[in-house]
Design a protein around this motif. Structure first.
Motif, mmCIF file in Angstrom:
data_model
loop_
_atom_site.group_PDB
_atom_site.id
_atom_site.type_symbol
_atom_site.label_atom_id
_atom_site.label_comp_id
_atom_site.label_asym_id
_atom_site.label_seq_id
_atom_site.Cartn_x
_atom_site.Cartn_y
_atom_site.Cartn_z
ATOM 1 N N ALA A 169 39.270 -15.890 18.259
ATOM 2 C CA ALA A 169 40.423 -16.567 18.868
ATOM 3 C C ALA A 169 39.958 -17.509 19.980
ATOM 4 C CB ALA A 169 41.419 -15.540 19.408
ATOM 5 N N LEU A 170 38.983 -17.040 20.786
ATOM 6 C CA LEU A 170 38.463 -17.904 21.865
ATOM 7 C C LEU A 170 37.812 -19.161 21.294
ATOM 8 C CD1 LEU A 170 36.762 -15.283 24.240
ATOM 9 C CD2 LEU A 170 38.788 -16.694 24.726
ATOM 10 N N ALA A 171 37.007 -18.951 20.246
ATOM 11 C CA ALA A 171 36.313 -20.103 19.642
ATOM 12 C C ALA A 171 37.327 -21.053 18.988
ATOM 13 C CB ALA A 171 35.302 -19.610 18.615
ATOM 14 N N PHE A 172 38.356 -20.485 18.406
ATOM 15 C CA PHE A 172 39.388 -21.312 17.762
ATOM 16 C C PHE A 172 40.083 -22.171 18.826
ATOM 17 C CE2 PHE A 172 43.727 -21.154 15.405
ATOM 18 C CZ PHE A 172 43.430 -22.303 14.675
ATOM 19 N N ARG A 173 40.373 -21.553 19.976
ATOM 20 C CA ARG A 173 41.030 -22.325 21.053
ATOM 21 C C ARG A 173 40.124 -23.471 21.524
ATOM 22 N NH1 ARG A 173 42.282 -16.791 23.808
ATOM 23 N NH2 ARG A 173 43.821 -16.097 22.294
ATOM 24 N N ARG A 225 40.062 -25.246 8.638
ATOM 25 C CA ARG A 225 39.092 -26.267 9.081
ATOM 26 C C ARG A 225 38.105 -25.665 10.080
ATOM 27 N NH1 ARG A 225 44.039 -30.280 9.889
ATOM 28 N NH2 ARG A 225 43.776 -31.604 8.059
ATOM 29 N N PHE A 226 38.659 -24.914 11.016
ATOM 30 C CA PHE A 226 37.826 -24.294 12.053
ATOM 31 C C PHE A 226 36.799 -23.350 11.422
ATOM 32 C CE2 PHE A 226 37.538 -20.088 14.071
ATOM 33 C CZ PHE A 226 36.741 -20.383 15.167
ATOM 34 N N THR A 227 37.257 -22.497 10.497
ATOM 35 C CA THR A 227 36.337 -21.530 9.878
ATOM 36 C C THR A 227 35.231 -22.257 9.132
ATOM 37 O OG1 THR A 227 38.087 -19.892 9.714
ATOM 38 C CG2 THR A 227 36.210 -19.580 8.264
ATOM 39 N N SER A 228 35.616 -23.300 8.412
ATOM 40 C CA SER A 228 34.612 -24.089 7.687
ATOM 41 C C SER A 228 33.597 -24.672 8.677
ATOM 42 C CB SER A 228 35.320 -25.190 6.901
ATOM 43 O OG SER A 228 34.395 -26.009 6.253
ATOM 44 N N ASP A 229 34.095 -25.190 9.786
ATOM 45 C CA ASP A 229 33.188 -25.756 10.805
ATOM 46 C C ASP A 229 32.273 -24.686 11.405
ATOM 47 O OD1 ASP A 229 34.332 -28.198 10.390
ATOM 48 O OD2 ASP A 229 35.305 -28.368 12.348
ATOM 49 N N GLN A 230 32.830 -23.484 11.615
ATOM 50 C CA GLN A 230 31.996 -22.399 12.171
ATOM 51 C C GLN A 230 30.860 -22.054 11.215
ATOM 52 O OE1 GLN A 230 32.888 -22.527 15.274
ATOM 53 N NE2 GLN A 230 32.873 -20.320 15.583
ATOM 54 N N LEU A 231 31.208 -21.983 9.918
ATOM 55 C CA LEU A 231 30.185 -21.644 8.923
ATOM 56 C C LEU A 231 29.112 -22.734 8.891
ATOM 57 C CD1 LEU A 231 32.580 -20.334 6.144
ATOM 58 C CD2 LEU A 231 30.999 -18.959 7.531
ATOM 59 N N CYS A 236 23.780 -25.149 10.480
ATOM 60 C CA CYS A 236 23.055 -26.165 11.266
ATOM 61 C C CYS A 236 22.186 -25.515 12.345
ATOM 62 C CB CYS A 236 24.038 -27.141 11.909
ATOM 63 S SG CYS A 236 24.840 -28.193 10.694
ATOM 64 N N ALA A 237 22.713 -24.432 12.946
ATOM 65 C CA ALA A 237 21.935 -23.791 14.012
ATOM 66 C C ALA A 237 20.610 -23.271 13.455
ATOM 67 C CB ALA A 237 22.744 -22.657 14.631
ATOM 68 N N GLU A 238 20.673 -22.608 12.300
ATOM 69 C CA GLU A 238 19.424 -22.073 11.730
ATOM 70 C C GLU A 238 18.526 -23.210 11.248
ATOM 71 O OE1 GLU A 238 19.758 -18.721 9.097
ATOM 72 O OE2 GLU A 238 21.415 -17.862 10.251
ATOM 73 N N MET A 256 28.804 -22.404 -3.388
ATOM 74 C CA MET A 256 29.480 -21.660 -4.464
ATOM 75 C C MET A 256 30.475 -22.545 -5.213
ATOM 76 S SD MET A 256 30.191 -18.065 -2.508
ATOM 77 C CE MET A 256 30.468 -18.738 -0.883
ATOM 78 N N GLY A 257 30.088 -23.783 -5.460
ATOM 79 C CA GLY A 257 30.950 -24.664 -6.255
ATOM 80 C C GLY A 257 32.292 -24.889 -5.589
ATOM 81 N N PHE A 258 33.352 -24.672 -6.326
ATOM 82 C CA PHE A 258 34.689 -24.865 -5.767
ATOM 83 C C PHE A 258 35.087 -23.616 -4.987
ATOM 84 C CE2 PHE A 258 34.607 -27.950 -9.183
ATOM 85 C CZ PHE A 258 35.174 -29.051 -8.587
ATOM 86 N N PHE A 259 34.396 -23.374 -3.911
ATOM 87 C CA PHE A 259 34.691 -22.237 -3.044
ATOM 88 C C PHE A 259 35.665 -22.717 -1.979
ATOM 89 C CE2 PHE A 259 33.379 -20.132 1.007
ATOM 90 C CZ PHE A 259 33.992 -18.922 0.736
ATOM 91 N N ARG A 260 36.778 -22.006 -1.843
ATOM 92 C CA ARG A 260 37.853 -22.504 -0.986
ATOM 93 C C ARG A 260 37.538 -22.390 0.507
ATOM 94 N NH1 ARG A 260 43.163 -21.217 0.756
ATOM 95 N NH2 ARG A 260 44.596 -22.954 0.349
ATOM 96 N N GLY A 261 36.604 -21.495 0.858
ATOM 97 C CA GLY A 261 36.412 -21.167 2.272
ATOM 98 C C GLY A 261 35.658 -22.191 3.111
ATOM 99 N N ALA A 262 35.032 -23.193 2.496
ATOM 100 C CA ALA A 262 34.267 -24.145 3.305
ATOM 101 C C ALA A 262 34.258 -25.512 2.635
ATOM 102 C CB ALA A 262 32.836 -23.650 3.487
ATOM 103 N N ASP A 263 34.307 -26.521 3.473
ATOM 104 C CA ASP A 263 34.329 -27.908 2.984
ATOM 105 C C ASP A 263 32.900 -28.329 2.644
ATOM 106 O OD1 ASP A 263 34.336 -30.618 2.658
ATOM 107 O OD2 ASP A 263 35.482 -31.067 4.476
ATOM 108 N N TYR A 264 32.587 -28.342 1.378
ATOM 109 C CA TYR A 264 31.206 -28.611 0.976
ATOM 110 C C TYR A 264 30.817 -30.086 1.110
ATOM 111 C CZ TYR A 264 30.448 -23.832 -0.720
ATOM 112 O OH TYR A 264 30.269 -22.473 -0.808
ATOM 113 N N PHE A 265 31.785 -30.985 1.217
ATOM 114 C CA PHE A 265 31.377 -32.364 1.506
ATOM 115 C C PHE A 265 30.757 -32.418 2.908
ATOM 116 C CE2 PHE A 265 34.381 -33.395 -1.953
ATOM 117 C CZ PHE A 265 33.502 -34.100 -2.764
#
Ligand code: GAL
Length: 701
Positions: A169-173, A225-231, A236-238, A256-265
Motif C-alpha cells: 500500500a505504501l509503495a502504491f501510494r 499498472r503499479f504491479t507490472s511496474d513493481q515486477l 531491472c534491479a537484478e 509467459m506470452g499473453f500473461f495478464r499480470g505484467a506489461d511485456y512491451f
C-alpha cells in the motif's frame, strides 16, 4: 545503448540455433553430472539454464554462501562445451526468509499470507525481499561474471507476483504520487465523486482489497499498472546489479506470452533477449494456433529480432487438470513452429525428470526411464534438425500485417462492471488471427505506439482503452494509405478508464465513419447479412451504429431483431486509406470475408494456392516456408509450387501430403542458395576465459 553482444547473436554466432533445457543438478548426486553432460552432448543441447531455484542451497542461512557445487557444475559444463544461462534464484526464496521476515511473503486480497512450501512466495514491494534478492544476485554476479561457461543471465522466473499488504500500500501510494502529484489529481483520475470514494489523505488510499461490491475500475487499473511496474523494477534491479560486474553478457527473464499480470512491451524494452515460455496443450487441437499467436507476439516484443523459446515441454506437463502427453513427432513440430516464427532457439523444462517435488510427473529431456526412450531420441533428432537449419539463425520473418495489442487496454477491458464478460480480449484476438493463420499469412503482434508504416494492414481486434495519441497515429496511418480493421467495443475509454461522452467508438469515430449509440449485449443470436447473403450470427455482442460520413458504407448489416437493417460492419475511406469497423462478434466466415476484403484492398496476396487444413501451419522465415502438420492424420496441402525440403533434401510437388506430425522446410521460389556458415564441430570446444517470461499464471498474479 548496450553493446551488440547483448543479443542472441552472441550465442547463435557460434552454435547456430540453440537447443536447451533447464538443468537442476542440485536435485541429483554429483556423480550423475558427467553423465548428464554426455547426454546433453548426445542430444545436441548447447545451452542450459542453471540455478533457477537454488537460493536455499546457495544461501543456506542468512548471509552464508555455498558456491562449491555451482563452481563444479559450471566448470564441468564448460569442459563439455555446454553454455550456461545462469539464473538468479530469486523466484523461490528460502524458508528462512519467510520465517524470519514474514513481510517478504505475499498477501492476497483478503489479507491472507501465502506461505513457503511451494515457490513464488515473495512480495514484490517488500524492501527486505528486495535487499535479500539483490544480495544473492550480487554474490552470483561477482563470482561468475566472466566465467567462460556463462553465455546469458536469467533474472528470477516468470515474474508475476502480486501482493495487497501494507508495505505494498505504501509503495502504491508513492507510485500514485508520482503519477498524479496531488490528491486532487488522484480523486479526479479515479472518479471518486462516485459512491463517496473521495480521498482526503494519502494514508487512506489502498490496493484494491476485497470489498463488499464492485471496486472502482480506475483504482484496479492503476493497481495493475503499479504491479507490472513493481515486477519490472525487480527485473531491472537484478539486471543492473549483474551489469555492474558483467557488461558484455545478455540478460533476460522468462516471459509467459499473453500473461495478464505484467506489461511485456515495457519488459521487452529492458530485456536484451526476449525469452518466452510456451506450453502447448496436446489435448487441444487449436493449441498450435495459440502457440503461433504467442510466438508472433514474441517477435513483436523483440522488434522483429530473434527471440528464444526458453521453456517448453518435451511431452506432458503436470499442472493441467488432465495432462495428455505429446504424440510421437509432436515435440518436433512444436519446436519448429517457434523457429519458423523467429525463435533462434528452443529449450525444454527440464533436462532430467525429477524424482521428487511438485513436478515429479512433468516430462523432461531425460525421462525417468533414461536415454533409451522415445522422448530422448526425439529431442536428439530435433537437435540434428536444428543443426540442418542453423543458417536460419538471425534471419528475419517479415510480416505485412500487424495485430495491435496493449496490456493497459486488456486490463481495462476485462473489468467486472462492463456490459458483458463474454467478449474477452484474447478471444477477439484469436478470432481475427485464425483466418490469417489458416492462410499462412505472416502477422506481428505490436503495441499501438509501434511504427505502423511498415505494415500494409493493421488489425485492432480489441482496443477498449485507446489514448488520443494512439488514435492520432491510426488516423495518420490510414490517411497515408494504410488499411485498418477495428473490432467491437474499441476506443471506449481513456487512460483512466473514463468513458467518452460522445457517440462511439470515441476517438476513432470520425476516422471509421461510425456513429455508435448503444452497445447491445445479445440475449440470443442475431443474424448478420452481407449484401443479401446470410453471413452467420452474432452471438454475444452487437452495436447500434449509423454511418457518419458520405464515404462510409455498411458492408454487413443485422438481418433481424431491433437492429434489423442497421450496419454491423462499416467500411470507410479516409485520405488514401481504408478502414473497417466491426460492430459485432461476427461468425468466423463473416469475419473472414471482412478480412479478405481488407487484404485485397491492401494488396496483400495469399502465399498459398489454397487455405490450409486446420491442423497445418505455414510460416516463412529466411526464404524458407515451414509446413507443419500438428495432427496425427496425414494432411493435404496445395502449395502451388514445387520445392526441396531443407531437412531431408527431398523434392516435393505443388500439391503434397504431410505425414502425421510431419514437417517440411521448403526453399521458397526465387531463393538463392543460402551461404552456409562454418559447420559446427560435433562437440563445441571450450572458449577462452572471457568477460562475456495463457494459462501460465499458476501461483503468480
Ligand atoms: C514454468 C516454470 C518452470 C516449470 C514449468 C513446468 O512455468 O517456469 O519452472 O515449473 O513451468 O511446466
Amino acid at each position: 545503448m548496450y553493446p551488440s553482444s547483448h543479443s542472441l547473436t552472441s550465442l547463435t554466432d557460434r552454435s547456430g540455433l540453440l537447443l536447451g533445457a533447464d538443468y537442476n543438478p542440485e536435485q541429483w548426486p554429483a556423480d550423475t553430472w558427467p553423465e548428464d553432460i554426455r547426454l546433453m552432448q548426445e542430444a545436441g543441447i548447447n545451452l542450459v539454464t542453471v540455478g533457477v531455484f537454488s537460493w536455499a542451497l546457495l544461501e543456506p542461512r542468512e548471509g552464508a554462501r555455498n558456491f562449491d557445487w555451482l563452481d563444479r557444475i559450471l566448470d564441468l559444463l564448460h569442459q563439455g562445451g555446454i553454455r550456461v544461462c545462469l539464473a538468479t534464484p530469486t523466484a523461490s526464496p528460502p524458508a528462512w526468509l519467510g520465517h524470519e521476515y514474514p513481510e517478504t511473503l505475499p498477501v492476497d486480497t483478503e489479507g491472507r499470507t501465502l506461505w513457503y512450501g511451494a515457490r513464488n512466495q515473495f512480495n514484490p514491494s517488500s524492501a527486505k525481499y528486495r535487499n535479500a534478492a539483490g544480495a544473492i544476485t550480487e554474490s552470483l554476479a561477482r563470482r561468475y561474471a566472466g566465467h567462460p561457461a556463462v553465455a546469458m543471465w536469467h533474472v528470477g522466473n516468470e515474474l508475476g507476483q502480486v501482493s495487497y499488504d501494507d508495505e505494498t500500500a505504501l509503495a502504491f501510494r508513492a507510485w500514485l504520487t508520482r503519477r498524479y502529484a496531488t490528491l486532487e489529481g488522484l480523486n479526479s483520475a479515479w472518479g471518486t465523486s462516485f459512491w463517496s470514494q473521495n480521498y482526503g489523505s494519502w494514508d487512506e488510499v489502498l490496493p484494491p482489497r476485497k470489498a463488499p461490491y464492485l471496486i472502482n475500475p480506475s483504482q484496479t487499473l492503476d493497481f495493475q499498472r503499479f504491479t507490472s511496474d513493481q515486477l519490472l523494477s525487480l527485473y531491472c534491479a537484478e539486471r543492473d546489479i549483474i551489469r555492474r560486474y558483467d557488461t558484455a553478457t545478455p540478460v533476460t527473464t522468462n516471459l509467459m506470452g499473453f500473461f495478464r499480470g505484467a506489461d511485456y512491451f515495457a519488459f521487452a524494452r529492458e530485456m536484451d533477449v526476449v525469452a518466452n515460455d510456451w506450453y502447448t496443450d496436446p489435448a487441444d487441437p487449436d493449441s498450435h494456433r495459440s502457440g503461433s499467436l504467442t510466438h508472433d507476439l514474441c517477435r513483436g516484443l523483440s522488434g522483429g529480432s530473434p527471440w528464444l523459446l526458453i521453456e517448453s515441454a518435451t511431452s506432458g506437463v503436470n499442472w493441467r487438470e488432465h495432462n495428455v502427453p505429446k504424440q510421437p513427432g509432436e515435440l518436433r513440430v512444436d519446436a519448429l513452429s517457434a523457429v519458423a516464427r523467429g525463435a533462434d532457439g528452443v529449450c525444454f523444462f527440464q533436462f532430467r525428470q525429477s524424482r521428487f517435488g511438485a513436478e515429479r510427473f512433468h516430462s523432461a529431456v531425460v525421462p525417468l526411464a533414461g536415454e533409451h526412450t522415445r522422448v530422448f531420441r526425439e529431442v536428439a533428432d530435433l537437435g540434428r534438425d536444428l543443426q540442418a537449419l542453423r543458417h536460419l539463425a538471425g534471419t528475419p520473418c517479415t510480416a505485412k500485417i500487424a495485430v495491435l495489442f496493449d496490456w493497459n487496454s486488456w486490463w481495462a477491458a476485462e473489468s467486472p462492471d462492463t456490459p458483458t464478460n463474454r467478449l474477452q480480449v484474447l478471444d477477439q484476438l484469436q478470432a481475427y488471427y485464425a483466418p490469417l493463420h489458416r492462410s499462412g499469412l505472416a502477422v506481428e503482434v505490436v503495441h499501438p505506439s509501434a511504427d505502423l508504416g511498415r505494415f500494409e494492414l493493421v488489425l485492432a481486434p480489441s482496443l477498449f482503452l485507446l489514448a488520443q495519441e494512439h488514435a492520432d497515429a491510426l488516423d495518420a496511418y490510414v490517411r497515408g494509405g494504410g488499411h485498418l480493421v477495428v473490432g467491437p467495443f474499441s476506443a471506449v475509454a481513456d487512460s483512466n478508464g473514463h468513458l467518452a461522452c460522445r457517440r462511439f467508438p470515441g476517438v476513432l469515430a470520425d476516422l471509421l465513419g461510425v456513429d455508435g449509440e448503444e452497445w447491445v449485449p445479445l440475449g440470443s443470436p442475431v443474424e448478420v447479412r452481407m449484401g443479401e447473403a446470410p453471413a452467420g450470427h452474432a452471438r454475444i455482442w452487437a452495436e447500434d451504429l449509423a454511418l457518419n460520413t458520405g464515404t462510409a458504407e455498411a458492408v454487413a448489416h443485422f438481418g433481424e431483431g431491433r437492429l434489423e437493417g442497421r450496419p454491423a460492419v462499416v467500411r470507410n475511406q479516409t485520405g488514401a486509406g481504408h478502414s473497417w469497423y466491426v460492430g459485432a462478434d461476427l461468425a468466423p466466415e463473416a469475419l473472414e470475408q471482412v478480412l479478405a476484403d481488407a487484404l485485397e484492398s491492401a494488396g496483400i496476396p495469399y502465399p498459398l494456392a489454397a487455405p490450409l487444413p486446420d491442423a497445418v501451419e505455414a510460416a516463412s522465415r529466411g526464404g524458407h516456408l515451414f509446413l507443419l502438420n500438428h495432427s496425427c492424420a496425414p494432411q493435404e496441402v496445395l502449395l502451388g509450387w514445387a520445392s526441396v525440403d531443407l531437412l531431408t533434401g527431398a523434392t516435393h510437388g505443388a500439391q503434397l501430403t504431410l505425414p502425421p506430425f510431419g514437417a517440411l522446410v521448403l526453399k521458397e521460389p526465387g531463393l538463392k542458395e543460402p551461404v552456409p556458415k562454418e559447420p559446427v564441430p560435433k562437440e563445441l570446444p571450450p572458449t577462452e576465459h572471457s568477460n562475456l517470461q495463457n494459462d501460465r499464471n499458476r501461483g503468480t498474479a
